[in-house]
Design an enzyme around this catalytic site. Structure first.
Site, mmCIF file in Angstrom:
data_model
loop_
_atom_site.group_PDB
_atom_site.id
_atom_site.type_symbol
_atom_site.label_atom_id
_atom_site.label_comp_id
_atom_site.label_asym_id
_atom_site.label_seq_id
_atom_site.Cartn_x
_atom_site.Cartn_y
_atom_site.Cartn_z
ATOM 1 N N ASN A 62 -4.457 8.375 2.224
ATOM 2 C CA ASN A 62 -4.990 7.874 3.308
ATOM 3 C C ASN A 62 -5.601 8.474 4.389
ATOM 4 O OD1 ASN A 62 -4.984 5.024 3.011
ATOM 5 N ND2 ASN A 62 -2.979 4.484 3.962
ATOM 6 N N ASP A 87 -4.635 12.407 22.480
ATOM 7 C CA ASP A 87 -3.492 12.504 21.821
ATOM 8 C C ASP A 87 -3.417 13.032 20.508
ATOM 9 O OD1 ASP A 87 -2.164 11.064 23.841
ATOM 10 O OD2 ASP A 87 -2.337 9.198 23.129
ATOM 11 N N ASP A 144 0.641 -1.354 0.105
ATOM 12 C CA ASP A 144 0.010 0.071 -0.121
ATOM 13 C C ASP A 144 0.824 1.310 -0.135
ATOM 14 O OD1 ASP A 144 -2.245 -1.779 0.144
ATOM 15 O OD2 ASP A 144 -2.982 -1.076 2.068
ATOM 16 N N GLY A 145 1.864 1.090 0.658
ATOM 17 C CA GLY A 145 2.861 2.223 0.573
ATOM 18 C C GLY A 145 3.356 2.901 -0.871
#
Length: 435
Positions: free
Chosen positions: A272, A302, A193-194
């Site tokens: 993404n 966070d 996917d990268g």
């Protein structure tokens, strides 16, 4: 209104009718008038409703006929050209609103002319990928007679292996990359996917169809297997092929010193997600969130993830967000470890613009990262604008969008995998059988 239209289009008498033949003739002519009106003036919604329970031979008073109210639909937006990619979401005719076909059917790509040029992008530092790339380049050139582009790094690797690869083309600077979409008909990715994310980031506007081969550790966007690359590419090049339109987010940072919201840094496209977190600070993030002109909430925790539906199986899923079919047009609003038990994730429609602001009373700055890179600091008073980009990323499907999506979550995540329940029945029934 009926009488006015009748007079303008044929001087039809709209009074009472004494016999059924004349009534039927006038009704047909009246329907024709309304159809002509719709053709002349665009989409109208008026429609004559007749009383089905009345005697057809009785006199009909035209003035008592009921008509549906006329209306038109339009898109409200701030920008002048903001509705260019929204016109096909719904269709409407004569007062009836229906969703357009694109929202309910699988999208298919059919070549009007044969592809001439392909771009191959590969995962770096992989021997198996390098061997496959050389085989694929040679096959595409010799068997399919295609022009082939690769990255400068890949071209150097191919020429190191053999000087026969001197026909492979590449680019010299970023300016040539901006023009790739005008030269390339098809993009092939060899990796996970990268690699698909890297391929999408190279195109700031329209993106050619991408054929993603799975050579990574975990892939939700790579349905094709490298062992059968010849059959897969032959089918794609011949067409038609099912595709998934993966929406991207357009992100812009507005600094506190900016004079207006149009004075932004260079926009960034993400496939993404964009993540706003507290970085190395020990303090909780303090983020004010707005959806168009409406206040949404204040995020204390966070951080926050703004994700596409393609990215719903990435960081957003790990933070508790839902998995969403990639062709669903929406923006996922997912908090990261919120300091509140009632803070649940949201899914917002595609047409909204989200504005995330670091307030002046924040104890520390926030940090924004875009698809895991291009990290930017957001100081007090800075804002991040996020909206749906007009140009999606089309990826080829092995079967179709839904089958590929379900296969990816079953194979990649082992979704809802459990031991099959025993078929022996309840314990009470087993005791009876033993007796």
């Amino acid at each position: 209104m009926v009488a006015q239209i009748a007079e303008q289009n044929g001087n039809i008498d709209c009074g009472k009718v004494k016999n059924s033949d004349k009534q039927l003739m006038q009704q047909n002519e009246l329907d024709k008038i309304f159809d002509e009106c719709c053709m002349k003036h665009g989409i109208c919604s008026h429609e004559v409703l007749r009383d089905r329970g009345s005697d057809s031979s009785s006199n009909v008073d035209r003035s008592k006929m009921m008509r549906k109210a006329s209306f038109k639909l339009s898109w409200w937006c701030k920008g002048e050209n903001g509705d260019q990619h929204k016109h096909d979401i719904v269709s409407f005719e004569k007062g009836n609103i229906t969703t357009a076909e694109r929202s309910s059917k699988q999208i298919s790509l059919k070549w009007e002319s044969d592809p001439q040029t392909v771009l191959i992008l590969t995962k770096p530092n992989s021997v198996s990928v390098r061997i496959l790339c050389a085989q694929m380049v040679r096959w595409l050139k010799e068997k399919k007679k295609l022009n082939i582009y690769v990255e400068p790094r890949v071209r150097a690797e191919l020429l190191t292996e053999s000087s026969d690869f001197n026909y492979v083309q590449t680019w010299k600077d970023d300016q040539e990359i901006l023009l790739l979409h005008t030269k390339v008909d098809l993009v092939i990715t060899l990796g996970g996917d990268g690699t698909v994310l890297w391929a999408a980031s190279m195109f700031k506007g329209p993106v050619p169809p991408i054929v993603p081969f799975s050579l990574g550790s975990l892939g939700f966007m790579t349905p094709f297997h490298s062992e059968h690359f010849k059959e897969c590419l032959d089918s794609v090049l011949r067409g038609p092929v099912s595709i998934t339109l993966r929406h991207r987010l357009l992100c812009r940072v507005i600094r506190d010193a900016a004079k207006n919201e149009y004075e932004t840094e260079e926009p960034i496209l993400v496939l993404n997600e964009v993540t706003i977190d507290r970085g190395i600070s020990s303090y909780l993030t303090n983020l004010e969130c707005y959806c168009d002109n409406s206040f949404v909430t204040c995020v204390q925790g966070d951080g926050l993830i703004l994700s596409t539906t393609s990215g719903s199986t990435a960081y957003s899923l790990a933070a508790g967000g839902s998995m969403v079919h990639p062709q669903v047009p929406g923006i996922l609003f997912t908090p990261i470890c919120p300091h509140s038990l009632s803070f649940r994730p949201l899914i917002l429609p595609e047409h909204v613009t989200l504005r995330i602001v670091v307030p002046f009373n924040s104890r520390s700055p926030a940090w924004a990262s875009f698809d895991g890179k291009d990290r930017k600091q957001l100081a007090a008073g800075d804002a991040l604008l996020c909206s749906m980009a007009p140009c999606p990323v089309p990826t080829a499907c092995q079967v179709d969008s839904t089958s590929d999506f379900l296969s990816s979550i079953h194979d990649g995540l082992h979704w809802n995998l459990r031991k099959t329940q025993s078929f022996d029945g309840p314990w009470e029934l087993q005791d009876i059988i033993q007796i």
